[in-house]
Design a protein around this motif. Structure first.
Motif, PDB file in Angstrom:
ATOM      1  N   LEU A 233      46.228  71.984 -13.391  1.00 31.78           N
ATOM      2  CA  LEU A 233      45.373  71.479 -12.326  1.00 31.78           C
ATOM      3  C   LEU A 233      46.241  70.813 -11.260  1.00 31.78           C
ATOM      4  O   LEU A 233      47.308  70.288 -11.560  1.00 31.78           O
ATOM      5  CB  LEU A 233      44.391  70.431 -12.865  1.00 31.78           C
ATOM      6  N   ARG A 234      45.784  70.870 -10.033  1.00 31.48           N
ATOM      7  CA  ARG A 234      46.393  70.039  -9.001  1.00 31.48           C
ATOM      8  C   ARG A 234      45.281  69.340  -8.247  1.00 31.48           C
ATOM      9  O   ARG A 234      44.158  69.850  -8.141  1.00 31.48           O
ATOM     10  CB  ARG A 234      47.283  70.841  -8.062  1.00 31.48           C
ATOM     11  N   GLY A 235      45.611  68.156  -7.761  1.00 38.77           N
ATOM     12  CA  GLY A 235      44.578  67.371  -7.105  1.00 38.77           C
ATOM     13  C   GLY A 235      45.098  66.633  -5.890  1.00 38.77           C
ATOM     14  O   GLY A 235      46.301  66.354  -5.759  1.00 38.77           O
ATOM     15  N   PHE A 236      44.181  66.342  -5.004  1.00 36.28           N
ATOM     16  CA  PHE A 236      44.465  65.585  -3.785  1.00 36.28           C
ATOM     17  C   PHE A 236      43.333  64.575  -3.625  1.00 36.28           C
ATOM     18  O   PHE A 236      42.168  64.875  -3.918  1.00 36.28           O
ATOM     19  CB  PHE A 236      44.510  66.498  -2.565  1.00 36.28           C
ATOM     20  N   ALA A 237      43.665  63.399  -3.180  1.00 38.56           N
ATOM     21  CA  ALA A 237      42.634  62.395  -2.914  1.00 38.56           C
ATOM     22  C   ALA A 237      43.077  61.536  -1.744  1.00 38.56           C
ATOM     23  O   ALA A 237      44.275  61.363  -1.500  1.00 38.56           O
ATOM     24  CB  ALA A 237      42.374  61.534  -4.146  1.00 38.56           C
ATOM     25  N   ALA A 238      42.101  60.999  -1.027  1.00 38.57           N
ATOM     26  CA  ALA A 238      42.428  60.221   0.176  1.00 38.57           C
ATOM     27  C   ALA A 238      41.435  59.093   0.367  1.00 38.57           C
ATOM     28  O   ALA A 238      40.238  59.232   0.092  1.00 38.57           O
ATOM     29  CB  ALA A 238      42.428  61.124   1.412  1.00 38.57           C
ATOM     30  N   LEU A 239      41.958  57.986   0.845  1.00 41.01           N
ATOM     31  CA  LEU A 239      41.149  56.883   1.363  1.00 41.01           C
ATOM     32  C   LEU A 239      41.270  56.929   2.875  1.00 41.01           C
ATOM     33  O   LEU A 239      42.385  56.865   3.408  1.00 41.01           O
ATOM     34  CB  LEU A 239      41.655  55.551   0.824  1.00 41.01           C
TER      35      LEU A 239
ATOM     36  N   SER B 270      35.127  55.464   3.342  1.00 34.87           N
ATOM     37  CA  SER B 270      35.309  56.903   3.558  1.00 34.87           C
ATOM     38  C   SER B 270      36.470  57.393   2.698  1.00 34.87           C
ATOM     39  O   SER B 270      37.494  56.716   2.572  1.00 34.87           O
ATOM     40  CB  SER B 270      35.596  57.198   5.035  1.00 34.87           C
ATOM     41  N   GLY B 271      36.306  58.560   2.113  1.00 34.20           N
ATOM     42  CA  GLY B 271      37.374  59.137   1.306  1.00 34.20           C
ATOM     43  C   GLY B 271      36.903  60.395   0.603  1.00 34.20           C
ATOM     44  O   GLY B 271      35.791  60.874   0.828  1.00 34.20           O
ATOM     45  N   GLY B 272      37.764  60.930  -0.249  1.00 38.30           N
ATOM     46  CA  GLY B 272      37.377  62.134  -0.962  1.00 38.30           C
ATOM     47  C   GLY B 272      38.469  62.650  -1.868  1.00 38.30           C
ATOM     48  O   GLY B 272      39.539  62.062  -1.994  1.00 38.30           O
ATOM     49  N   PHE B 273      38.162  63.785  -2.514  1.00 40.27           N
ATOM     50  CA  PHE B 273      39.119  64.415  -3.421  1.00 40.27           C
ATOM     51  C   PHE B 273      38.979  65.926  -3.350  1.00 40.27           C
ATOM     52  O   PHE B 273      37.931  66.461  -2.961  1.00 40.27           O
ATOM     53  CB  PHE B 273      38.908  63.939  -4.865  1.00 40.27           C
ATOM     54  N   ILE B 274      40.054  66.614  -3.712  1.00 33.29           N
ATOM     55  CA  ILE B 274      40.068  68.059  -3.919  1.00 33.29           C
ATOM     56  C   ILE B 274      40.763  68.300  -5.253  1.00 33.29           C
ATOM     57  O   ILE B 274      41.877  67.814  -5.473  1.00 33.29           O
ATOM     58  CB  ILE B 274      40.840  68.807  -2.810  1.00 33.29           C
TER      59      ILE B 274
ATOM     60  N   ASP C 101      42.330  56.262  -8.359  1.00 33.60           N
ATOM     61  CA  ASP C 101      41.125  56.035  -9.145  1.00 33.60           C
ATOM     62  C   ASP C 101      40.135  57.192  -8.990  1.00 33.60           C
ATOM     63  O   ASP C 101      39.454  57.573  -9.955  1.00 33.60           O
ATOM     64  CB  ASP C 101      40.456  54.728  -8.720  1.00 33.60           C
ATOM     65  N   LEU C 102      40.043  57.741  -7.782  1.00 37.83           N
ATOM     66  CA  LEU C 102      39.143  58.876  -7.569  1.00 37.83           C
ATOM     67  C   LEU C 102      39.555  60.062  -8.431  1.00 37.83           C
ATOM     68  O   LEU C 102      38.714  60.709  -9.075  1.00 37.83           O
ATOM     69  CB  LEU C 102      39.139  59.277  -6.091  1.00 37.83           C
ATOM     70  N   LEU C 103      40.857  60.339  -8.457  1.00 38.86           N
ATOM     71  CA  LEU C 103      41.317  61.474  -9.264  1.00 38.86           C
ATOM     72  C   LEU C 103      41.229  61.172 -10.753  1.00 38.86           C
ATOM     73  O   LEU C 103      40.965  62.079 -11.559  1.00 38.86           O
ATOM     74  CB  LEU C 103      42.745  61.851  -8.879  1.00 38.86           C
ATOM     75  N   GLN C 104      41.410  59.922 -11.138  1.00 42.08           N
ATOM     76  CA  GLN C 104      41.238  59.562 -12.546  1.00 42.08           C
ATOM     77  C   GLN C 104      39.799  59.811 -12.980  1.00 42.08           C
ATOM     78  O   GLN C 104      39.543  60.293 -14.096  1.00 42.08           O
ATOM     79  CB  GLN C 104      41.591  58.090 -12.752  1.00 42.08           C
TER      80      GLN C 104
END
Length: 291
Positions: free
Chosen positions: A15-21, A173-177, A214-217
């Protein structure tokens, strides 16, 4: 907490992941473009995805542009991002006001409407990469999920959110992929799907103090997450008075002379940052004489 994005792998590279605040970034977009709440949410979600996709670029010179062309009242949404965490963007109609949707939330889907999502990547090649997919929901998270799966052939899950206060300021605002790599075990995929089902609100997690890790966790669970990159994020526009002057010179002597005679000055507006550049009669005359 300052805005930043991270790039990770998990489950031994399956898996690969991206997250942003992006609370500060989206707040800056709101202030510059005076967006009303539903426009802030739509532009902010797109800018958040753009910031994360910037981490997918391989060279510092690479850039990407996201265009959301729907038939809703917002018109076009455009976001430009690079690998260094610089993001800018705008929406055609920032002053859109719609009733809340059936769930009591901002009606982003109604504001976006139906249409197409485009991604253009300038990778330093002769021709830029161009990908496209239909807008499937207008909520944008679902639309980017569909884009990655259909256009880039990468099974993905995208979650983004923007929480707007009553005074139109941005609270969170934020998110993950999260993306599944080729050959990933079914058990790993099932575990992630179960984690995703537990997440009801990205902005609620951010308001509780969650950062990108934390979002990716929350999404990846106990899958041995390894962080490979942390990138500060900020609003940045490439326009400048010098750049605009060069554009005007590119019009040529005849067109500049006509502009001087008819208007006595030149005024150029940058859609991305909302700055206006005015060149008076003397400046135009100097430009014409230099050609």
């Amino acid at each position: 907490m300052s805005d930043y994005a991270i790039r990770v792998t998990a489950a031994n590279g399956q898996l690969r992941g991206f997250a942003a605040l992006t609370t500060g970034l989206v707040g800056e977009l709101q202030r510059r473009h005076h967006t009303w709440p539903v426009a802030s949410a739509a532009l902010g979600r797109t800018a958040t995805v753009g910031a994360m996709m910037g981490l997918m670029l391989k060279s510092e010179r690479d850039r990407l542009t996201i265009q959301i062309k729907g038939d809703g009242p917002l018109g076009q949404i455009v976001v430009d991002a690079d690998a260094q965490g610089h993001v800018r963007g705008y929406v055609d109609n920032p002053a859109v006001d719609l009733p809340l949707n059936a769930a009591g939330k901002l009606d982003v889907a109604g504001a976006v409407g139906k249409g197409m999502l485009y991604v253009i990547k300038d990778l330093g090649l002769k021709e830029p990469y161009r990908g496209a997919s239909p807008i499937v929901s207008g909520e944008l998270g679902d639309d980017f999920t569909y884009y990655f799966t259909r256009s880039e052939q990468i099974p993905s899950a995208v979650g983004v959110g923007v929480l707007v206060d009553r005074d139109a300021s941005i609270l969170a605002s934020g998110g993950f992929i999260v993306q599944v790599m080729p050959g990933a075990d079914d058990a790993v995929i099932t575990a992630v799907e179960q984690q995703l089902a537990k997440i009801t609100s990205v902005t609620e997690l951010i308001q509780q103090g969650a950062g990108p890790e934390d979002l990716l966790q929350a999404v990846l669970g106990d899958t041995d997450i390894e962080v490979h990159q942390r990138q500060p994020l900020s609003f940045a526009c490439r326009c400048s008075r010098e750049r605009i002057a060069n554009v005007l010179r590119g019009l040529g002597r005849e067109d500049l002379q006509k502009l001087l005679e008819e208007q006595g000055q030149a005024e150029v507006h940058c859609h991305f940052c909302n700055e206006r550049y005015v060149f008076d009669r003397d400046e135009l005359t100097t430009m014409i004489q230099s050609l």
